[in-house]
Design a protein around this motif. Sequence first.
Motif, PDB file in Angstrom:
ATOM      1  N   TRP A   1       0.735  -1.258  -0.010  1.00  0.00           N
ATOM      2  CA  TRP A   1      -0.126   0.069   0.128  1.00  0.00           C
ATOM      3  C   TRP A   1       0.681   1.186  -0.133  1.00  0.00           C
ATOM      4  O   TRP A   1       1.788   1.203   0.536  1.00  0.00           O
ATOM      5  CB  TRP A   1      -1.015  -0.089   1.208  1.00  0.00           C
ATOM      6  CG  TRP A   1      -1.924  -1.009   1.200  1.00  0.00           C
ATOM      7  CD1 TRP A   1      -1.773  -2.233   1.437  1.00  0.00           C
ATOM      8  CD2 TRP A   1      -3.440  -0.932   0.894  1.00  0.00           C
ATOM      9  NE1 TRP A   1      -3.172  -2.995   1.306  1.00  0.00           N
ATOM     10  CE2 TRP A   1      -4.073  -2.063   0.931  1.00  0.00           C
ATOM     11  CE3 TRP A   1      -4.173   0.463   0.407  1.00  0.00           C
ATOM     12  CZ2 TRP A   1      -5.479  -2.122   0.797  1.00  0.00           C
ATOM     13  CZ3 TRP A   1      -5.497   0.264   0.167  1.00  0.00           C
ATOM     14  CH2 TRP A   1      -6.185  -1.068   0.354  1.00  0.00           C
ATOM     15  N   PHE A   2       0.264   2.274  -0.611  1.00  0.00           N
ATOM     16  CA  PHE A   2       0.946   3.685  -0.492  1.00  0.00           C
ATOM     17  C   PHE A   2      -0.034   4.653  -0.049  1.00  0.00           C
ATOM     18  O   PHE A   2      -1.031   4.389  -0.452  1.00  0.00           O
ATOM     19  CB  PHE A   2       1.667   3.997  -1.629  1.00  0.00           C
ATOM     20  CG  PHE A   2       1.069   3.614  -2.945  1.00  0.00           C
ATOM     21  CD1 PHE A   2      -0.105   4.662  -3.405  1.00  0.00           C
ATOM     22  CD2 PHE A   2       1.376   2.802  -3.763  1.00  0.00           C
ATOM     23  CE1 PHE A   2      -0.823   4.480  -4.688  1.00  0.00           C
ATOM     24  CE2 PHE A   2       0.653   2.552  -4.973  1.00  0.00           C
ATOM     25  CZ  PHE A   2      -0.375   3.196  -5.314  1.00  0.00           C
ATOM     26  N   PHE A   3       0.468   5.743   0.653  1.00  0.00           N
ATOM     27  CA  PHE A   3      -0.444   6.721   1.018  1.00  0.00           C
ATOM     28  C   PHE A   3       0.370   8.102   0.848  1.00  0.00           C
ATOM     29  O   PHE A   3       1.464   8.428   0.965  1.00  0.00           O
ATOM     30  CB  PHE A   3      -0.396   6.811   2.845  1.00  0.00           C
ATOM     31  CG  PHE A   3      -0.836   7.826   3.441  1.00  0.00           C
ATOM     32  CD1 PHE A   3      -2.200   8.110   3.703  1.00  0.00           C
ATOM     33  CD2 PHE A   3       0.020   8.906   3.749  1.00  0.00           C
ATOM     34  CE1 PHE A   3      -2.855   9.168   4.296  1.00  0.00           C
ATOM     35  CE2 PHE A   3      -0.606  10.100   4.521  1.00  0.00           C
ATOM     36  CZ  PHE A   3      -1.818  10.166   4.758  1.00  0.00           C
ATOM     37  N   HIS A   4      -0.616   8.837  -0.132  1.00  0.00           N
ATOM     38  CA  HIS A   4      -0.166  10.528  -0.527  1.00  0.00           C
ATOM     39  C   HIS A   4      -1.147  11.375   0.132  1.00  0.00           C
ATOM     40  O   HIS A   4      -2.182  11.102   0.150  1.00  0.00           O
ATOM     41  CB  HIS A   4      -0.291  10.396  -2.090  1.00  0.00           C
ATOM     42  CG  HIS A   4       0.694   9.450  -2.812  1.00  0.00           C
ATOM     43  ND1 HIS A   4       0.941  10.016  -3.909  1.00  0.00           N
ATOM     44  CD2 HIS A   4       1.071   8.506  -2.619  1.00  0.00           C
ATOM     45  CE1 HIS A   4       1.981   9.063  -4.447  1.00  0.00           C
ATOM     46  NE2 HIS A   4       2.019   8.123  -3.643  1.00  0.00           N
ATOM     47  N   ALA A   5      -0.585  12.323   0.527  1.00  0.00           N
ATOM     48  CA  ALA A   5      -1.283  13.372   1.425  1.00  0.00           C
ATOM     49  C   ALA A   5      -0.471  14.739   1.236  1.00  0.00           C
ATOM     50  O   ALA A   5       0.696  14.604   0.948  1.00  0.00           O
ATOM     51  CB  ALA A   5      -1.542  12.940   2.805  1.00  0.00           C
ATOM     52  N   TYR A   6      -1.050  15.683   1.487  1.00  0.00           N
ATOM     53  CA  TYR A   6      -0.743  17.161   1.465  1.00  0.00           C
ATOM     54  C   TYR A   6      -1.144  17.574   2.929  1.00  0.00           C
ATOM     55  O   TYR A   6      -2.214  17.711   3.206  1.00  0.00           O
ATOM     56  CB  TYR A   6      -1.024  18.323   0.703  1.00  0.00           C
ATOM     57  CG  TYR A   6      -0.690  19.446   0.994  1.00  0.00           C
ATOM     58  CD1 TYR A   6       0.471  19.897   0.790  1.00  0.00           C
ATOM     59  CD2 TYR A   6      -1.529  20.464   1.347  1.00  0.00           C
ATOM     60  CE1 TYR A   6       1.220  21.169   1.299  1.00  0.00           C
ATOM     61  CE2 TYR A   6      -1.215  21.744   1.664  1.00  0.00           C
ATOM     62  CZ  TYR A   6       0.285  22.078   1.703  1.00  0.00           C
ATOM     63  OH  TYR A   6       0.540  23.125   2.052  1.00  0.00           O
ATOM     64  N   ARG A   7      -0.129  17.910   3.773  1.00  0.00           N
ATOM     65  CA  ARG A   7      -0.441  18.505   5.043  1.00  0.00           C
ATOM     66  C   ARG A   7      -0.178  20.012   5.039  1.00  0.00           C
ATOM     67  O   ARG A   7       1.108  20.101   5.043  1.00  0.00           O
ATOM     68  CB  ARG A   7       0.232  17.705   6.259  1.00  0.00           C
ATOM     69  CG  ARG A   7      -0.457  18.043   7.846  1.00  0.00           C
ATOM     70  CD  ARG A   7       0.156  17.090   8.508  1.00  0.00           C
ATOM     71  NE  ARG A   7      -0.586  17.269   9.983  1.00  0.00           N
ATOM     72  CZ  ARG A   7       0.207  18.277  10.938  1.00  0.00           C
ATOM     73  NH1 ARG A   7       1.298  18.732  10.726  1.00  0.00           N
ATOM     74  NH2 ARG A   7      -0.555  18.569  11.878  1.00  0.00           N
TER      75      ARG A   7
END
Length: 444
Positions: free
Chosen positions: A224-230
């Motif tokens: 799995w991968f997780f992409h985000a902008y915080r």
Amino acid sequence: MRPEPDGMDTATPAVVFKLDPNVLHHGGLGLIRSLGRAGVPVYAVHEDPMAPAAHSRYLRGRWWWRPELADPERINLGLAALAERLGRPAVLFPTDDAAAIHLAEHGAALRHWFRFPDPSPELPREVAGKFTLQDVCRDLDVPTPRAELVRTRAEAAEFAAENGFPLVAKLATPWTSGGRAKVRSTSILRSRAELLEIAEVCESQDAGLLMLQEYVPGGSGNDWFFHAYRGSAGCRPAFTGVKLRSYPAHAGLTTLGRCASNTVLRTQASELLRRLDFRGIADLDFRFDSRDGTYRLLDFNPRLGAQFRLFRDSAGIDVVLAAYLDLTGQPVPEGIPPVGRRFLVENYDPIGALGYWRRGDLGLLGWARSLWGVDEMAWFARDDLAPFALMCGWMGRRALTRRFAPRPSVQVVEPPRFRERAERDARTGNRQRRRSPYALKEGH
């Protein structure tokens, strides 16, 4: 889905910043297209006039530049010169670890010209380092595979004796190799012979300190991968996806991925970014460990992930557009994740699929069926064909040069002082390298 957010102010330009000399970095091209299609003036620095991304129709300007990592002052001077040519503030997007680390540690002097996130100065280096990430995970009680730095073949053999095969081998600080390493940044080792070969290469100055990691049993649907902008509003957006194939097989960059909903992983990863107080775009890789039901963190990339274009929600937002909106003082709309959407890296997927076939994990018919209904490709786009054509040329050139080039012999050079310096560099990320003539040339 809408092509762009409604009412978006696109007056502020964007600059794509990379330090890794990789002409086939499709993440940078995706960034150019994402912002360019929304109407943002996009500029980029490239290492070669024939870099595919440099010929995207969505670029307003391009510069040829190959700075040295060992000279951050000259890097800042080059970026300042670029800013002066633009004549107005711009949003700066790092697309590789070295660029993200540079901005965190040396970017204060650039804030007069550029807008970019402000994580803790030491954080990007800590999480990007393969072994220093282990320390971060231990401190926060985040599940991660067992790992150890090894400096010699004897130490490598000892770790293998304790943990068995297969093992995962990683360069502890891959961004310091400058593309000169004779080994992949990540490899799966299935025998003692493979282990001793890679350990021997990593004893030389051309590679870097080697980290060996426990192999977590995987399988279809476990990567799995997780992409985000915080940013100012927390993690918005935040996406989860499944890595269906990679190159090299089971251990490399995503070549075929699918957006999939995983509330547990999304919550876990978002909480990690909050506890670290990480700011900016992040790309995290996990593997589900069926032995204890945990998601083990494998890699933390403190910058744009190359497959980020897989994720574009119902509001037309991906992590790049979210960062642009937030850094220019605009609200980031909320949308629904594009569950089921698939993304293909067409130059690497056939090579990666060959590795799966050799291990009996994929057949020709199964591979052909998996390509049906792909929503977006890394290079091919009907509205921007030049990068795809140039990518094909680069891949053809690589195939010819590797086919006919003589196979180099490995020569191990390991003065005692290098061992001490290599271990220190693995923890600090520093690497002394030769200075090269400084140049920043504008393309036409």
